[in-house]
Design a protein around this motif. Structure first.
Motif, PDB file in Angstrom:
ATOM      1  N   GLY A   1     -10.184   2.300  20.387  1.00 29.46           N
ATOM      2  CA  GLY A   1     -10.143   1.098  21.227  1.00 29.46           C
ATOM      3  C   GLY A   1      -8.826   0.350  21.098  1.00 29.46           C
TER       4      GLY A   1
ATOM      5  N   GLU B   1      -6.198   2.260  23.024  1.00 23.88           N
ATOM      6  CA  GLU B   1      -6.418   2.054  24.458  1.00 23.88           C
ATOM      7  C   GLU B   1      -5.889   0.682  24.893  1.00 23.88           C
TER       8      GLU B   1
ATOM      9  N   ASN C   1     -13.601   0.670  14.961  1.00 23.82           N
ATOM     10  CA  ASN C   1     -14.604   1.036  15.969  1.00 23.82           C
ATOM     11  C   ASN C   1     -14.777  -0.043  17.046  1.00 23.82           C
TER      12      ASN C   1
ATOM     13  N   ASP D   1     -14.049  -1.468  20.714  1.00 27.71           N
ATOM     14  CA  ASP D   1     -13.555  -0.950  21.980  1.00 27.71           C
ATOM     15  C   ASP D   1     -12.476  -1.881  22.534  1.00 27.71           C
ATOM     16  N   ARG D   2     -11.951  -1.526  23.695  1.00 26.31           N
ATOM     17  CA  ARG D   2     -10.805  -2.245  24.262  1.00 26.31           C
ATOM     18  C   ARG D   2     -11.104  -3.717  24.525  1.00 26.31           C
TER      19      ARG D   2
END
Length: 198
Positions: free
Chosen positions: A63, A66, A112, A114-115
C-alpha cells in the motif's frame, strides 16, 4: 494472585499514589507551538519533513509503494513547504516519520496499510502540530478550581427552556412583542393629545 494482593495492601499510601502517577506514563511539557496559527496572520504548516521508509519487495509495503507511485507527486505539489524523503529499507515493514517545527517527531508504522490508509495517516501528520503524546501543562494554577463545569448555551437559563419544543410561541411573545413601531408611535401621539387637553 493472593500474594500480589497482599503485596499491594502492604504498600504505604504514598507508594500507591506514585504507582498510579501519570508522570511516569506520559511526560508533561508546556505548549511550544502557536495555538492561534493562521488567525490574524498567515498559516505556517508545523510539519516540515516527511520521511517514508519502504521496502521495494516486502509484501507489507504494498500500500505504501502504491501511494508513492500514484499520489506522492500530487501531494508534493499541493504542499511545497513539506520536504519529502523516500528511504528504501530491505525486508522491513514501512514507516512514516514526521518532523515538526517544535523539534518533535512522530513515527507511524504502515504495515499492511492500503493506499487509502497511508493517505489518511500522512494527512493526519500534516494537520497536527507535533506534540499530541505530551500531557500539556497549563500556564496557570489554582488551589480552588471551579466546579461550575463547562459553559453551554443553556448555562444560567431556566431549566424549563431545555424541555421546550422550538419555535415556542410563549418565548417569541415575551422577546418579540406583537405591537409594531408604528402602533407604538400612534399610542404615544394619543397620550400626548390627552395630556394637552387636560
Amino acid at each position: 494472585m493472593s500474594q500480589l494482593f497482599r503485596r499491594f495492601i502492604s504498600l504505604p499510601i504514598q507508594s500507591i499514589r506514585s504507582f498510579h502517577s501519570f508522570d511516569e506514563v506520559t511526560p508533561a511539557k508546556y505548549i511550544s507551538t502557536r495555538l492561534q496559527n493562521g488567525i490574524g496572520s498567515r498559516y505556517v504548516c508545523q510539519l516540515q519533513r516527511l520521511t517514508i521508509q519502504v521496502c521495494k519487495e516486502f509484501r507489507t509495503s504494498f500500500g505504501t509503494r502504491e501511494w508513492i507511485a500514484n499520489e506522492l507527486t500530487a501531494f508534493a505539489r499541493q504542499h511545497p513547504y513539506v520536504v519529502i524523503y523516500v528511504q528504501p529499507r530491505r525486508h522491513r515493514p514501512p514507516n512514516v516519520i514526521g518532523e515538526y517545527l517544535s523539534g518533535d517527531r512522530q513515527w507511524i508504522p504502515l504495515s499492511n496499510c492500503d493506499r487509502s490508509h497511508v493517505n489518511w495517516w500522512i494527512h493526519s501528520l500534516l494537520t497536527q502540530q507535533g506534540d499530541p503524546q505530551w500531557r500539556l501543562l497549563k500556564q496557570m494554577h489554582t488551589d480552588s478550581p471551579s466546579i461550575q463545569g463547562t459553559w453551554t448555551p443553556f448555562t444560567n437559563k431556566p431549566i424549563d427552556r431545555t424541555l421546550r419544543i422550538y419555535p415556542d410561541k410563549d418565548l417569541t411573545d415575551i422577546e418579540y412583542p406583537q405591537m409594531t413601531a408604528t402602533q407604538q408611535i400612534k399610542e404615544l401621539f394619543e397620550q400626548e393629545k390627552l395630556n394637552k387637553t387636560t
